[in-house]
Design a protein around this motif. Structure first.
Motif, short mmCIF file in Angstrom:
data_model
loop_
_atom_site.label_atom_id
_atom_site.label_comp_id
_atom_site.label_asym_id
_atom_site.label_seq_id
_atom_site.Cartn_x
_atom_site.Cartn_y
_atom_site.Cartn_z
N GLN A 111 17.80 18.88 -50.57
CA GLN A 111 16.71 18.43 -49.71
C GLN A 111 15.75 17.53 -50.49
OE1 GLN A 111 16.84 19.33 -46.39
NE2 GLN A 111 15.33 17.73 -46.19
N ALA A 112 15.39 17.95 -51.69
CA ALA A 112 14.47 17.14 -52.52
C ALA A 112 15.14 15.83 -52.92
CB ALA A 112 14.05 17.93 -53.74
N CYS A 113 16.42 15.88 -53.21
CA CYS A 113 17.19 14.70 -53.59
C CYS A 113 17.22 13.70 -52.43
CB CYS A 113 18.60 15.12 -53.98
SG CYS A 113 19.71 13.80 -54.46
N ALA A 114 17.52 14.17 -51.25
CA ALA A 114 17.57 13.31 -50.06
C ALA A 114 16.21 12.68 -49.81
CB ALA A 114 18.02 14.12 -48.85
N GLU A 115 15.16 13.46 -50.01
CA GLU A 115 13.81 12.95 -49.81
C GLU A 115 13.50 11.84 -50.83
OE1 GLU A 115 9.62 15.16 -49.96
OE2 GLU A 115 11.07 16.15 -48.66
N MET A 116 13.89 12.07 -52.08
CA MET A 116 13.66 11.07 -53.12
C MET A 116 14.45 9.78 -52.83
SD MET A 116 13.70 13.50 -56.50
CE MET A 116 13.31 12.24 -57.70
N LEU A 117 15.70 9.96 -52.41
CA LEU A 117 16.53 8.79 -52.10
C LEU A 117 15.97 8.03 -50.90
CD1 LEU A 117 19.99 10.44 -52.67
CD2 LEU A 117 19.10 8.49 -53.94
N SER A 118 15.54 8.74 -49.88
CA SER A 118 15.00 8.10 -48.67
C SER A 118 13.70 7.35 -48.98
CB SER A 118 14.75 9.14 -47.59
OG SER A 118 15.96 9.72 -47.17
N THR A 119 12.88 7.95 -49.82
CA THR A 119 11.60 7.33 -50.18
C THR A 119 11.83 6.09 -51.03
OG1 THR A 119 10.54 9.47 -50.12
CG2 THR A 119 9.37 7.73 -51.26
N ALA A 120 12.76 6.17 -51.98
CA ALA A 120 13.03 5.05 -52.87
C ALA A 120 13.75 3.91 -52.15
CB ALA A 120 13.86 5.52 -54.05
N ALA A 121 14.50 4.26 -51.10
CA ALA A 121 15.28 3.26 -50.39
C ALA A 121 14.44 2.39 -49.46
CB ALA A 121 16.38 3.95 -49.58
N LYS A 122 13.25 2.81 -49.15
CA LYS A 122 12.40 2.07 -48.19
C LYS A 122 11.78 0.85 -48.83
CE LYS A 122 11.39 5.94 -45.25
NZ LYS A 122 10.45 6.85 -44.69
#
Length: 122
Positions: A111-122
């Motif tokens: 969950q934390a990984c997905a959040e980090m990836l989603s935030t960085a991808a924006k």
């Protein structure tokens, strides 16, 4: 023979005052002073330890994701998912949240990984 012990009035009042003061101190300490029981302290320590583990392992998950095959395609799929818990599931199923030495993914890390990836991808 009957034995009877009677405290002087001053001593009895002082004892009741001490008992009341101790009760008030305990009540105030637990309600307002931040005192906790041993069980609650252990629970809080476990929560902090779990959070520290997730904080340490999530960047490893992100790195595994970014170095996997088809990273752009995987990132596109991740960004297309609208619910955050589904993003965590996607990361778990991809194997990126499975740490060395473990057979199962860590859902909190995913969950934390997905959040980090989603935030960085924006």
């Amino acid at each position: 023979m009957k034995f009877s012990f009677k405290l002087p009035a001053n001593a009895e009042a002082a004892m009741w005052g001490a008992v009341g003061g101790a009760a008030a101190l305990a009540l105030g300490g637990f309600m307002f002073g931040g005192w906790v029981t041993g069980g609650r302290a252990a629970e809080l320590a476990q929560q902090r330890a779990d959070k520290a583990v997730v904080t340490a392992l999530a960047p490893i998950c992100v790195d595994k994701f970014r170095h996997a095959k088809n990273v752009d395609e995987n990132l596109g799929k991740l960004k297309a998912i609208s619910y955050s818990w589904e993003k965590g599931t996607y990361v778990s199923q991809g194997g990126w949240a499975t740490m060395p030495g473990n057979e199962e993914p860590n859902s909190a890390v995913a969950q934390a990984c997905a959040e980090m990836l989603s935030t960085a991808a924006k």
